[in-house]
Design a protein around this motif. Structure first.
Motif, mmCIF file in Angstrom:
data_model
loop_
_atom_site.group_PDB
_atom_site.id
_atom_site.type_symbol
_atom_site.label_atom_id
_atom_site.label_comp_id
_atom_site.label_asym_id
_atom_site.label_seq_id
_atom_site.Cartn_x
_atom_site.Cartn_y
_atom_site.Cartn_z
ATOM 1 N N LYS A 5 -27.201 -15.010 30.301
ATOM 2 C CA LYS A 5 -27.642 -15.822 29.172
ATOM 3 C C LYS A 5 -29.147 -15.708 29.080
ATOM 4 O O LYS A 5 -29.846 -15.898 30.062
ATOM 5 N N PHE A 6 -29.612 -15.398 27.900
ATOM 6 C CA PHE A 6 -31.055 -15.287 27.669
ATOM 7 C C PHE A 6 -31.536 -16.491 26.921
ATOM 8 O O PHE A 6 -30.867 -17.091 26.140
ATOM 9 N N SER A 23 -38.873 -15.009 19.152
ATOM 10 C CA SER A 23 -38.887 -13.564 18.923
ATOM 11 C C SER A 23 -39.374 -12.734 20.095
ATOM 12 O O SER A 23 -39.401 -11.520 20.008
ATOM 13 N N ASN A 24 -39.765 -13.361 21.171
ATOM 14 C CA ASN A 24 -40.305 -12.641 22.331
ATOM 15 C C ASN A 24 -39.468 -12.971 23.557
ATOM 16 O O ASN A 24 -39.766 -13.899 24.282
ATOM 17 N N PRO A 25 -38.412 -12.201 23.775
ATOM 18 C CA PRO A 25 -37.467 -12.514 24.841
ATOM 19 C C PRO A 25 -38.112 -12.553 26.225
ATOM 20 O O PRO A 25 -39.113 -11.878 26.466
ATOM 21 N N PRO A 26 -37.516 -13.317 27.112
ATOM 22 C CA PRO A 26 -38.029 -13.361 28.480
ATOM 23 C C PRO A 26 -37.814 -12.032 29.185
ATOM 24 O O PRO A 26 -36.823 -11.352 28.953
ATOM 25 N N GLY A 30 -49.644 -11.789 25.543
ATOM 26 C CA GLY A 30 -49.848 -12.645 24.387
ATOM 27 C C GLY A 30 -48.529 -13.105 23.789
ATOM 28 O O GLY A 30 -48.409 -14.217 23.289
ATOM 29 N N CYS A 31 -47.514 -12.265 23.865
ATOM 30 C CA CYS A 31 -46.184 -12.618 23.351
ATOM 31 C C CYS A 31 -45.211 -12.992 24.470
ATOM 32 O O CYS A 31 -44.465 -13.951 24.357
ATOM 33 N N HIS A 32 -45.222 -12.222 25.538
ATOM 34 C CA HIS A 32 -44.255 -12.442 26.625
ATOM 35 C C HIS A 32 -44.756 -13.416 27.689
ATOM 36 O O HIS A 32 -44.025 -13.694 28.636
#
Length: 151
Positions: free
Chosen positions: A150-151, A58-61, A46-48
């Motif tokens: 790099k994110f 707010s939901n990093p890869p 749901g977030c990722h």
């Protein structure tokens, strides 16, 4: 009586069993890949997102990135203490299964050669100290230790 349907069914079960065994061998620490995938769908995507791509807010890869945390001091602990992990309503055994599956599924190429899968005992200890508001700063410090990422 025609035995052909029984033979076909037995063969299909053997193929499925062999495929599952191969998958489990390829993912140490994952005792049930199907359960982990289901838990990911219910608790994480749901977030990722289904593909682990996350979002820019707010939901990093996770896809292509999550195992990099295992390469820096404190990164392994960080993964077990982030709020979505530490507070999820799964028992420690299922959460360790999910954590290990997630690492293999989304970032196998960056797993350290000496990777030791998370255990239920380790997950239990990490969950007792969940990160809260400081999560972003801790993450930023860990990412800064990763060369060329790099994110």
């Amino acid at each position: 009586m025609n035995a052909r349907p029984l033979l076909v069914a037995a063969f299909a079960l053997a193929v499925v069993g062999a495929a599952q065994a191969t998958t489990e061998e390829a993912m140490p620490g994952v005792y049930d890949a199907r359960q982990a995938h289901s838990d990911y769908k219910l608790k994480c995507q749901g977030c990722h997102r289904p593909d682990g791509s996350g979002d820019a807010l707010s939901n990093p890869p996770m896809n292509g990135h999550v195992a990099r945390f295992l390469q820096v001091p404190g990164g392994r602990e960080f993964l077990g203490r982030v709020p979505g992990v530490a507070t999820v309503d799964l028992d420690d055994v299922r959460l360790a299964n999910l954590m290990n599956w997630t690492l293999y599924r989304f970032d196998r190429e960056n797993l350290p050669d000496d990777f030791v899968p998370y255990s239920a005992t380790e997950i239990s200890a990490l969950r007792k100290r969940p990160l809260r508001a400081e999560r972003a700063g801790v993450r930023e410090g860990l990412v800064a230790q990763m060369s060329g990422v790099k994110f």
